[in-house]
Design a protein around this motif. Structure first.
Motif, short mmCIF file in Angstrom:
data_model
loop_
_atom_site.label_atom_id
_atom_site.label_comp_id
_atom_site.label_asym_id
_atom_site.label_seq_id
_atom_site.Cartn_x
_atom_site.Cartn_y
_atom_site.Cartn_z
N GLU A 130 0.82 -1.21 0.00
CA GLU A 130 0.00 0.00 0.00
C GLU A 130 0.85 1.27 0.00
OE1 GLU A 130 -2.21 -3.16 2.42
OE2 GLU A 130 -0.17 -2.38 2.29
N LYS A 131 2.06 1.18 0.50
CA LYS A 131 2.92 2.36 0.61
C LYS A 131 4.10 2.33 -0.37
CE LYS A 131 1.80 2.65 5.53
NZ LYS A 131 0.86 3.79 5.38
N LYS A 132 4.22 1.21 -1.11
CA LYS A 132 5.32 1.02 -2.06
C LYS A 132 6.68 1.20 -1.37
CE LYS A 132 2.66 2.22 -6.17
NZ LYS A 132 2.57 3.06 -7.40
N VAL A 133 6.76 0.62 -0.17
CA VAL A 133 7.99 0.64 0.63
C VAL A 133 8.55 -0.77 0.70
CG1 VAL A 133 8.94 0.98 2.96
CG2 VAL A 133 7.27 2.61 2.03
N LEU A 134 9.87 -0.89 0.60
CA LEU A 134 10.53 -2.19 0.72
C LEU A 134 11.70 -2.07 1.69
CD1 LEU A 134 10.75 -5.16 -0.17
CD2 LEU A 134 12.26 -4.39 -2.03
N PHE A 135 11.62 -2.85 2.79
CA PHE A 135 12.74 -2.95 3.73
C PHE A 135 13.67 -4.04 3.24
CE2 PHE A 135 9.25 -1.13 6.16
CZ PHE A 135 9.86 -0.11 6.88
N LEU A 136 14.90 -3.66 2.93
CA LEU A 136 15.84 -4.56 2.26
C LEU A 136 16.72 -5.35 3.22
CD1 LEU A 136 16.84 -1.85 -0.30
CD2 LEU A 136 15.78 -4.03 -0.96
N ALA A 137 16.73 -4.98 4.51
CA ALA A 137 17.64 -5.56 5.50
C ALA A 137 19.08 -5.33 5.03
CB ALA A 137 17.33 -7.03 5.72
N ASP A 138 20.01 -6.18 5.48
CA ASP A 138 21.41 -6.00 5.10
C ASP A 138 21.74 -6.62 3.75
OD1 ASP A 138 21.87 -4.56 7.36
OD2 ASP A 138 23.35 -5.93 8.24
N ASN A 139 20.71 -7.09 3.03
CA ASN A 139 20.94 -7.53 1.65
C ASN A 139 21.41 -6.37 0.79
OD1 ASN A 139 19.99 -10.16 2.20
ND2 ASN A 139 17.88 -9.46 1.96
N VAL A 140 20.98 -5.16 1.15
CA VAL A 140 21.38 -3.95 0.44
C VAL A 140 21.61 -2.84 1.46
CG1 VAL A 140 20.78 -2.22 -1.30
CG2 VAL A 140 19.98 -4.59 -1.57
N CYS A 141 22.76 -2.18 1.36
CA CYS A 141 23.05 -1.02 2.20
C CYS A 141 23.39 0.16 1.29
CB CYS A 141 24.19 -1.32 3.17
SG CYS A 141 23.77 -2.64 4.34
N ASN A 142 23.35 1.34 1.87
CA ASN A 142 23.56 2.55 1.09
C ASN A 142 24.80 3.28 1.62
OD1 ASN A 142 23.36 4.80 -0.53
ND2 ASN A 142 21.38 5.49 0.27
N GLU A 143 25.84 3.32 0.80
CA GLU A 143 27.12 3.93 1.16
C GLU A 143 27.72 3.28 2.40
OE1 GLU A 143 27.24 8.18 1.12
OE2 GLU A 143 26.18 8.33 -0.80
N ARG A 144 27.44 2.01 2.57
CA ARG A 144 27.99 1.22 3.67
C ARG A 144 28.23 -0.20 3.18
NH1 ARG A 144 30.25 -1.39 7.19
NH2 ARG A 144 29.77 -1.36 9.43
N ILE A 145 29.46 -0.68 3.30
CA ILE A 145 29.82 -2.04 2.94
C ILE A 145 29.81 -2.87 4.22
CG2 ILE A 145 31.54 -3.54 1.88
CD1 ILE A 145 30.38 -1.49 -0.06
N VAL A 146 29.05 -3.96 4.25
CA VAL A 146 28.95 -4.77 5.46
C VAL A 146 29.62 -6.13 5.25
CG1 VAL A 146 26.86 -3.62 6.24
CG2 VAL A 146 26.67 -5.66 4.80
N GLY A 147 29.87 -6.81 6.36
CA GLY A 147 30.52 -8.11 6.31
C GLY A 147 29.69 -9.15 5.59
N MET A 148 30.39 -10.14 5.02
CA MET A 148 29.72 -11.21 4.29
C MET A 148 30.15 -12.58 4.80
SD MET A 148 27.56 -10.18 1.96
CE MET A 148 27.51 -11.49 0.73
N ASN A 149 30.62 -12.65 6.03
CA ASN A 149 31.08 -13.91 6.59
C ASN A 149 29.99 -14.97 6.61
OD1 ASN A 149 32.71 -11.63 7.61
ND2 ASN A 149 33.93 -13.23 8.54
N ASP A 150 28.74 -14.57 6.76
CA ASP A 150 27.63 -15.52 6.82
C ASP A 150 26.85 -15.56 5.51
OD1 ASP A 150 28.21 -16.01 9.54
OD2 ASP A 150 27.01 -14.28 10.14
N GLY A 151 27.40 -14.94 4.46
CA GLY A 151 26.61 -14.76 3.25
C GLY A 151 27.18 -15.41 2.02
N THR A 152 26.53 -15.13 0.91
CA THR A 152 26.94 -15.61 -0.40
C THR A 152 26.82 -14.47 -1.40
OG1 THR A 152 26.16 -16.95 -2.29
CG2 THR A 152 24.62 -16.64 -0.50
N PHE A 153 27.85 -14.28 -2.19
CA PHE A 153 27.84 -13.19 -3.17
C PHE A 153 26.88 -13.49 -4.32
CE2 PHE A 153 31.69 -12.52 -0.83
CZ PHE A 153 31.78 -11.15 -0.73
#
Length: 316
Positions: free
Chosen positions: A197-220
């Motif tokens: 209804e609001k066309k809002v999407l919470f991306l979590a740490d899948n996507v950050c803005n001007e911030r690079i986060v760790g990927m120790n638990d992730g997959t590229f």
């Protein structure tokens, strides 16, 4: 005079230790990003004594039925600050907490809301619920305590108690919250949350803005696929796990960084290069991200992780 034994002294000290807690966090403003939708944009960087462990983007949505909170932060103190900001805007009851993934900087603030209402439901991915049950909560309490030199003391584990997966949705009053888990990305526990209804999407740490986060638990590779799936979800306002809320441009940017790391690592691994040899080349290719917080700290680690992932992919 009665002799005080070491055990007696410890027992006398125990109540004081049990009630020890870190200082309150200063108030941060709640920015309205859509109708009845607010984000408290946390400081950039890693948890530290200066930021008292607050460095994510807690958010809340005011619905006809009450307030829904997304990722209330890294500690009891952060959660209390978020609750204060909510009360600046509305006295409506808190009807739900939504946790996007298992990393404690996003959800340990649940404690403050459970203190206010022990029955408030907390939603999270089944893998997150399992991870908390298997010790992730204790690990993150320790990480935050050590990183902040005790500023988060007093925080206790209050993990999700309602499991939600890809395609599930819950409604509160006039507002629908739809959960998306296309696959493993930043972790195996991630959910993105859309409000149609609001066309809002919470991306979590899948996507950050001007911030690079760790990927120790992730997959590229998985992250790129999940971002591609996110780009198919109708939205106009994108809320990152860290950094400023904005339009779709930064989503494409973050995809470009992750894809650049993985494709470079894959290319140079096939040429027989070691991670330290490929790092200067990949760094030059990704120079447009050099001013992003975490770039210098994470790039080398990301290349090493991407090489391991590329090597594993060769044998699939």
């Amino acid at each position: 005079m009665k002799k005080v034994t070491a055990l007696t002294a410890m027992l006398l000290m125990a109540p004081a230790f049990a009630t020890e807690r870190g200082p309150a966090i200063p108030d941060y403003p709640a920015d309205q990003v859509a109708s009845d939708t607010y984000v408290i944009h946390g400081p950039m960087g890693y948890p530290s004594p200066d930021n008292q462990g607050f460095m994510n983007n807690p958010a809340f949505v005011v619905t006809d039925a009450g307030v829904v909170v997304v990722d209330p932060g890294s500690s009891l103190q952060t959660g209390e600050m978020v609750l204060r900001q909510i009360r600046e805007i509305t006295n409506a009851p808190i009807v739900a907490l939504l946790n996007t993934h298992v990393h404690g900087d996003h959800w340990l603030g649940n404690h403050a809301f459970r203190n206010a209402d022990p029955q408030v439901p907390i939603y999270g991915h089944p893998n997150m619920i399992k991870g908390v049950e298997e010790g992730a909560g204790e690990q993150w309490i320790d990480i935050m305590h050590r990183s902040t030199e005790g500023a988060t003391a007093g925080t206790e584990i209050r993990g999700p108690n309602i499991a939600v997966g890809d395609g599930d949705a819950v409604s509160f009053g006039n507002t629908t919250f739809r959960f998306h888990h296309p696959g493993p990305a930043h972790t195996t526990t991630d959910i993105m949350i859309g409000i149609p209804e609001k066309k809002v999407l919470f991306l979590a740490d899948n996507v950050c803005n001007e911030r690079i986060v760790g990927m120790n638990d992730g997959t590229f590779r998985g992250s790129v696929e999940v971002i591609d799936a996110a780009l198919q979800i109708p939205a106009e306002v994108y809320v990152p796990g860290h950094g400023q809320t904005g339009g779709v441009e930064f989503v494409h940017d973050y995809r470009g960084y992750l894809d650049g790391v993985y494709s470079g690592a894959e290319e140079f691994y096939e040429q027989g290069m070691e991670p330290f040899e490929m790092k200067p080349i990949i760094e030059e290719r990704l120079a447009r991200f050099k001013n992003w917080t975490g770039f210098n700290e994470e790039l080398g680690k990301h290349i090493s992780l991407a090489v391991l992932e590329a090597e594993q992919a060769m044998f699939e």
